[in-house]
Design a protein around this motif. Structure first.
Motif, PDB file in Angstrom:
ATOM      1  N   ALA A   1       3.531  -1.526   4.153  1.00 21.11           N
ATOM      2  CA  ALA A   1       3.310  -0.110   3.843  1.00 21.11           C
ATOM      3  C   ALA A   1       4.571   0.525   3.264  1.00 21.11           C
ATOM      4  O   ALA A   1       5.681   0.290   3.757  1.00 21.11           O
ATOM      5  CB  ALA A   1       2.878   0.632   5.101  1.00 21.11           C
TER       6      ALA A   1
ATOM      7  N   HIS B   1      -4.308   0.977   1.535  1.00 21.76           N
ATOM      8  CA  HIS B   1      -4.245   0.174   2.754  1.00 21.76           C
ATOM      9  C   HIS B   1      -5.646  -0.266   3.163  1.00 21.76           C
ATOM     10  O   HIS B   1      -5.897  -1.457   3.418  1.00 21.76           O
ATOM     11  CB  HIS B   1      -3.588   0.980   3.878  1.00 21.76           C
TER      12      HIS B   1
ATOM     13  N   SER C   1       0.844  -1.194   0.000  1.00 25.69           N
ATOM     14  CA  SER C   1       0.000   0.000   0.000  1.00 25.69           C
ATOM     15  C   SER C   1       0.875   1.238   0.000  1.00 25.69           C
ATOM     16  O   SER C   1       2.092   1.163   0.224  1.00 25.69           O
ATOM     17  CB  SER C   1      -0.921   0.025   1.227  1.00 25.69           C
TER      18      SER C   1
ATOM     19  N   HIS D   1       0.163  -6.967   5.430  1.00 29.13           N
ATOM     20  CA  HIS D   1       0.195  -5.641   4.810  1.00 29.13           C
ATOM     21  C   HIS D   1       1.610  -5.082   4.901  1.00 29.13           C
ATOM     22  O   HIS D   1       2.233  -5.100   5.963  1.00 29.13           O
ATOM     23  CB  HIS D   1      -0.784  -4.705   5.530  1.00 29.13           C
TER      24      HIS D   1
END
Length: 325
Positions: free
Chosen positions: A182, A164, A156, A180
Motif C-alpha cells: 500500500a 487495493h 495500491s 499487497h
C-alpha cells in the motif's frame, strides 16, 4: 403566418415549462461539493461539468473542494445540508461504493442520507505492468504469479482503496499468492511500479495515462466489463476468462435525502443535457472518463446500491478487516 405557429407554440411550451419547474434560489449558486483537493481527476471532472450544467439549469454553480477522511468530510457536509437542490455532492465510487462496503463507522449512510441526481461518467481500471515486465499479456502474468507463489507483489493507492480491493479480487479469482503493498495515493503507487518496487497494479486510466502514453507502462487488460472508451481495444479480464473482475470508478451528482422529486428531476435534466454535449464529452474522455447522459435519479440510486453490494462481496470473499485511520 401559419409557418410561425410552431415557433409560437414552442415558446409557449417553454414558458409553461419554466413556470412549472421547481424553483432553485435565484441569485444563489448551487454548490457542487467535491470530496477531494483541487487538481485531481475528480476535481477536473467537476469543473468541466459544472459550468455546462449551470448553463442548462439557468442557475450559477460553484465547485467547492472539501477534502478529508477519504471523502467522508464532504459527504457528511452535504447530507446535513438543506434538501432544496442548492447543495450537491460530486460523489464518486469511493464515497458511495467502496467506503460503505469497507467501513462500518462512516459518518453518513450512502443510501439513506442521499438522493442521487444522475450518474455522469465512468472511468475504467486497467491491469498494468512496467514496459519491460516479462509478461506480455494478462494470461502470461497470471501464469507467472501462479508459477512463483509469494515472489510477486502489486501496488495500491492505500489500504481500503479501490485499487487495493481490485487487486485482492484479482488475486482471489486467479488463486495466486501475491503480496499487497500500500502507498499513500495513486501517484506514489505508480512511481513504485516505474521503479520496479512492485510488479503490477490495477489502477484507473487517469492515474496511469501519462505513463501509458509515453510507453513506460503497458496495459495488459481492462479490469472492467464495460465496452468502448479510449482503451476499448484492450481485451477485458473477463473476455480472457482469467477473472470475473469488473472495476471502474465513477462520478455522480447527488443531493441530500428528502430533496423533492421535482427538484431532482430538474437537476437531472440539466446535468444530462450538459454531459450530452459533444465537446464536454470529448473533454471528459481526454481525462479518462466516459460520459453517461441518460441516467435517471432511480437508475443512479440503483447503481449505488449495486456497487455497495458488489464491493462488500469482494471484502467478504477476500476476508479483509480494515479500520479507518
Amino acid at each position: 403566418m401559419p409557418a410561425q405557429q410552431p415557433g409560437r407554440r414552442a415558446l409557449l411550451a417553454a414558458s409553461l415549462t419554466c413556470l412549472a419547474a421547481p424553483a432553485l434560489a435565484q441569485g444563489r449558486p448551487i454548490s457542487l461539493v467535491v470530496p477531494f483537493a483541487p487538481g485531481g481527476t475528480t476535481d477536473l471532472g467537476a469543473r468541466l461539468i459544472a459550468p455546462r450544467a449551470a448553463h442548462h439549469l439557468g442557475v450559477p454553480m460553484v465547485v467547492e473542494n472539501r477534502p478529508g477522511a477519504g471523502g467522508a468530510t464532504a459527504a457528511d457536509q452535504v447530507r446535513r445540508a438543506t434538501p432544496d437542490g442548492q447543495t450537491l455532492l460530486f460523489a464518486v465510487a469511493s464515497t458511495h461504493g467502496v467506503n460503505p462496503a469497507v467501513f462500518d463507522d462512516l459518518p453518513y449512510d450512502a443510501v439513506a442520507d442521499f438522493a442521487p441526481v444522475a450518474l455522469l461518467g465512468v472511468t475504467p481500471f486497467v491491469l498494468a505492468v512496467r514496459a519491460d515486465h516479462p509478461a506480455r499479456d494478462a494470461k502470461a502474468l497470471v501464469d507467472l504469479l501462479k508459477r512463483e507463489p509469494g515472489r510477486h507483489n502489486y501496488a495500491s493507492a492505500g489500504v481500503g482503496s479501490m485499487p487495493h480491493l481490485a487487486g485482492e479480487w484479482f488475486k482471489s479469482e486467479i488463486g495466486a499468492q501475491v503480496e499487497h503493498v500500500a502507498y499513500r495515493g495513486g501517484g506514489p503507487a505508480l512511481q513504485a511500479l516505474l521503479t520496479g518496487e512492485v510488479g503490477y497494479t490495477i489502477e484507473s486510466i487517469p492515474t496511469l495515462a501519462g505513463a501509458l502514453a509515453d510507453g513506460r507502462v503497458r496495459a495488459l487488460a481492462r479490469a472492467t466489463k464495460r465496452p468502448g472508451g479510449r482503451y476499448g481495444n484492450i481485451a477485458s479480464l473477463a473476455e480472457l476468462e482469467i477473472a470475473d473482475l469488473d472495476a471502474e470508478t465513477w462520478i455522480m451528482a447527488t443531493a441530500p435525502a428528502s430533496t423533492p422529486p421535482a427538484v431532482l428531476a430538474r437537476l437531472n435534466a440539466g446535468f444530462n443535457a450538459a454531459v450530452a454535449e459533444p465537446e464536454l464529452g470529448r473533454r471528459l474522455s481526454e481525462i479518462g472518463t466516459e460520459p453517461i447522459a441518460d441516467s435517471t435519479p432511480e437508475s443512479a440510486a440503483a447503481h449505488v446500491r449495486a456497487e455497495i453490494a458488489r464491493w462488500r462481496g469482494v471484502v467478504q470473499r477476500a476476508g479483509l478487516r480494515i479500520q479507518r485511520s
